[in-house]
Design a protein around this motif. Structure first.
Motif, PDB file in Angstrom:
ATOM      1  N   TYR A  95      12.668 -39.469  18.351  1.00  0.00           N
ATOM      2  CA  TYR A  95      11.605 -38.499  17.376  1.00  0.00           C
ATOM      3  C   TYR A  95      10.703 -39.335  16.417  1.00  0.00           C
ATOM      4  CZ  TYR A  95      10.791 -35.782  13.351  1.00  0.00           C
ATOM      5  OH  TYR A  95      10.381 -35.114  12.344  1.00  0.00           O
ATOM      6  N   GLU A  96      10.715 -40.850  15.862  1.00  0.00           N
ATOM      7  CA  GLU A  96       9.890 -41.028  15.432  1.00  0.00           C
ATOM      8  C   GLU A  96       9.267 -42.219  15.827  1.00  0.00           C
ATOM      9  OE1 GLU A  96      10.796 -45.291  11.898  1.00  0.00           O
ATOM     10  OE2 GLU A  96      11.455 -45.061  13.746  1.00  0.00           O
ATOM     11  N   SER A  97       9.939 -42.556  17.387  1.00  0.00           N
ATOM     12  CA  SER A  97       8.668 -42.889  18.028  1.00  0.00           C
ATOM     13  C   SER A  97       7.538 -42.472  18.773  1.00  0.00           C
ATOM     14  CB  SER A  97       9.396 -43.203  19.324  1.00  0.00           C
ATOM     15  OG  SER A  97       9.172 -42.853  20.747  1.00  0.00           O
ATOM     16  N   VAL A  98       7.921 -40.735  18.343  1.00  0.00           N
ATOM     17  CA  VAL A  98       6.385 -40.275  18.979  1.00  0.00           C
ATOM     18  C   VAL A  98       5.425 -39.955  17.369  1.00  0.00           C
ATOM     19  CG1 VAL A  98       5.749 -37.089  19.054  1.00  0.00           C
ATOM     20  CG2 VAL A  98       7.732 -38.032  20.208  1.00  0.00           C
ATOM     21  N   GLN A  99       6.285 -40.470  16.738  1.00  0.00           N
ATOM     22  CA  GLN A  99       5.392 -40.112  14.947  1.00  0.00           C
ATOM     23  C   GLN A  99       4.695 -41.501  15.154  1.00  0.00           C
ATOM     24  OE1 GLN A  99       8.789 -39.521  12.529  1.00  0.00           O
ATOM     25  NE2 GLN A  99       7.601 -38.064  11.070  1.00  0.00           N
ATOM     26  N   ASN A 155       8.039 -40.234  26.644  1.00  0.00           N
ATOM     27  CA  ASN A 155       8.453 -40.224  24.904  1.00  0.00           C
ATOM     28  C   ASN A 155       7.799 -42.077  24.793  1.00  0.00           C
ATOM     29  OD1 ASN A 155      10.946 -41.431  24.431  1.00  0.00           O
ATOM     30  ND2 ASN A 155      12.288 -40.171  25.277  1.00  0.00           N
ATOM     31  N   PRO A 156       7.158 -42.323  24.187  1.00  0.00           N
ATOM     32  CA  PRO A 156       7.176 -43.332  23.363  1.00  0.00           C
ATOM     33  C   PRO A 156       8.289 -44.081  23.335  1.00  0.00           C
ATOM     34  CG  PRO A 156       5.664 -42.146  21.790  1.00  0.00           C
ATOM     35  CD  PRO A 156       6.879 -41.297  22.815  1.00  0.00           C
ATOM     36  N   PHE A 226      21.126 -27.259  21.390  1.00  0.00           N
ATOM     37  CA  PHE A 226      19.551 -26.577  20.963  1.00  0.00           C
ATOM     38  C   PHE A 226      19.877 -25.648  22.576  1.00  0.00           C
ATOM     39  CE2 PHE A 226      19.037 -30.536  18.337  1.00  0.00           C
ATOM     40  CZ  PHE A 226      18.530 -29.823  17.963  1.00  0.00           C
ATOM     41  N   GLY A 227      19.835 -24.986  22.965  1.00  0.00           N
ATOM     42  CA  GLY A 227      19.587 -23.985  23.840  1.00  0.00           C
ATOM     43  C   GLY A 227      20.972 -23.381  24.699  1.00  0.00           C
ATOM     44  N   GLU A 313      12.610 -29.397  22.798  1.00  0.00           N
ATOM     45  CA  GLU A 313      11.786 -29.845  23.542  1.00  0.00           C
ATOM     46  C   GLU A 313      12.110 -31.507  24.411  1.00  0.00           C
ATOM     47  OE1 GLU A 313       6.990 -31.099  23.472  1.00  0.00           O
ATOM     48  OE2 GLU A 313       7.694 -30.537  21.658  1.00  0.00           O
ATOM     49  N   GLY A 314      12.075 -31.504  25.289  1.00  0.00           N
ATOM     50  CA  GLY A 314      12.263 -32.940  26.286  1.00  0.00           C
ATOM     51  C   GLY A 314      13.331 -33.226  27.139  1.00  0.00           C
ATOM     52  N   ASP A 315      14.492 -31.549  26.116  1.00  0.00           N
ATOM     53  CA  ASP A 315      15.639 -31.760  26.581  1.00  0.00           C
ATOM     54  C   ASP A 315      15.855 -31.936  28.346  1.00  0.00           C
ATOM     55  OD1 ASP A 315      16.458 -32.784  24.112  1.00  0.00           O
ATOM     56  OD2 ASP A 315      17.483 -31.393  23.585  1.00  0.00           O
ATOM     57  N   ALA A 316      17.221 -32.155  29.054  1.00  0.00           N
ATOM     58  CA  ALA A 316      16.852 -32.371  30.754  1.00  0.00           C
ATOM     59  C   ALA A 316      18.101 -31.137  30.146  1.00  0.00           C
ATOM     60  CB  ALA A 316      17.054 -33.316  30.825  1.00  0.00           C
TER      61      ALA A 316
END
Ligand code: NAD
Ligand code: WQD
Length: 367
Positions: A95-99, A155-156, A226-227, A313-316
């Motif tokens: 999460y932080e890496s995206v920011q 993701n980053p 989450f889903g 988002e991004g979860d397999a």
């Protein structure tokens, strides 16, 4: 797992005050290794190592150094005779890496580059590196992932880990020295059975297990699942959770492998493929979010409050390791199932609701 120390030599553990690092330092000490820890404490506290010292009765030299600080890192390499490095130091929040993608590239990639340069300059030949299943991105199907699966971080954070693997490989190629085990962890959870060390997130956790245990001690209101419309047994996401003590043992197994290979080669040249080894570190068994919740209910005697929400988002749907290569080549087999993982995570969280701060009476009595 039994791992023999190299007489007179030390193992450098970067990021050793952190979650997986402190558990690995504990297992190393239990096996008689002499360990030196370097950590900048950006996501940990030194108390974790103090507690390792209490459990083992063995002193763990600690140096407050950033692995990107070459001058001070070199001084540590001058001070001790290392035969291997275990490199945990890094940032790990997707999460932080995206920011802050730059922050992740800088810390995780440049940190690794600086460390490996110090190793090369000091002729330290062996490294075990914390890599991640996140390198596989969103797998195309639900089959267990072998080391040959396509790489494609999404993701980053994942990009920085892939780049760090490449930096190790490229520097070892360029300087014609070095051996590495790149360990791709799946989902490490749990804690040492003592209940004295464990995962200690600084902010609200993103990962499932600390979120669940913090909910159970009343720090968070409820778990968002989450889903529940994935093509899995119960519709919730399936992951390969691996007990952190099993994972710590995997590092000892990797060290043994590197040492064995060094002995077999006795100075003879080996190809890059023979020197840089990649292993998936998982159990091979997946559990769904609701199965983990169920195990935690049993372990704690409580009920985890949860609500089903949208997918993240991004979860397999499913990410499970094929650990056959590590089983065969490292002789590494996991011992603990999800019930043990949850029981141990709960012991840590319930005895240390504030992590290393404000220790409970139970912990104070043991300290
Ligand atoms: P953690 O945050 O508890 O431990 C990382 C440690 O590294 C911390 O003590 C932190 O203070 C230290 N650190 C960070 N940057 C540093 C720097 N530049 N110089 C010196 N020290 C620094 O995380 P963890 O869960 O123990 O993870 C350890 C490693 O394993 C990380 O590299 C992470 O990316 C990788 N990994 C973790 C997971 C997981 O789910 N926990 C999964 C796969 C891979
Ligand atoms: C596990 C499952 C979620 C939180 C991440 C990184 C990976 C590696 C391990 C470092 C998923 C579900 C989660 C919540 C939920 N780390 N979940 N509610 O995403 O598999 O992997 O940590 O390298 O790189 O991506 O782990 O613990 O976040 O999620 O329902 O509040 O739990 O959807 O199915 P993930 P996680």
């Amino acid at each position: 797992f039994i791992s023999k120390p190299v007489p007179g030599k030390y193992i450098l553990v970067t990021g050793g005050a952190g979650y997986i690092g402190s558990h690995t330092v504990l297992e190393l000490c239990k096996n008689g290794h002499d360990v030196v820890v370097v950590d900048n404490l950006c996501n940990s506290v030194e108390d974790s190592l103090k507690r390792v010292e209490i459990i083992t009765g063995k002193k763990v030299p600690f140096h407050l150094v950033d692995v990107r600080d070459k001058e001070n890192l070199n001084k540590i390499f001058d001070q001790y005779d290392f035969w291997a490095v275990i490199h945990f130091a890094g940032l790990k929040s997707v999460y932080e890496s995206v920011q802050y993608p730059e922050k992740y590239m800088n810390n995780n990639v440049e940190g690794t580059r600086t460390l490996v340069e110090c190793m090369i300059e000091h002729k330290v030949n062996n490294i075990v590196f914390s890599s991640s299943a996140t390198l596989y991105g969103e797998p195309k199907n639900m089959d267990p992932l072998t080391e040959e699966a396509d790489l494609g971080p999404i993701n980053p954070y994942g990009e920085s880990k892939l780049k760090a693997e490449q930096v190790i490989t490229e520097l070892f190629k360029e300087y014609e020295m070095g051996q590495a085990c790149l360990l791709r962890y799946f989902n490490p959870i749990g804690a040492d059975v003592s209940g004295l060390i464990g995962e200690n997130p600084k902010d609200i956790p993103n990962n499932l297990l600390p979120y669940i245990t913090q909910t159970l001690v009343g720090k968070l209101e409820y778990l968002r699942v989450f889903g529940n419309d994935y093509p899995t047994r119960d519709g919730t996401g399936v992951r390969d959770y691996v007990h952190v003590v099993d994972l710590a043992d995997g590092h000892l197994a990797a060290l043994e492998k590197l040492r064995e290979n060094e002995e077999i080669r006795a100075g003879a040249k080996a190809s890059l493929d023979e020197r840089v080894l990649i292993y998936n570190m998982g159990t091979g068994t997946g559990y769904s979010v609701l199965e983990v919740v169920d195990s935690m209910n049993k372990a704690s005697g409580k009920e985890v409050p949860y609500k089903i929400t949208d997918r993240r988002e991004g979860d397999a749907a499913q990410v499970v390791a094929c650990p056959a290569k590590a089983n065969k080549e490292l002789k590494w087999y996991t011992r603990f199932d999800v019930n043990v993982m949850c029981a141990d995570a709960w012991r840590w969280q319930s005895q240390n609701p504030d992590g290393y701060e404000n220790p409970s009476q139970f912990v104070l009595d043991l300290l």
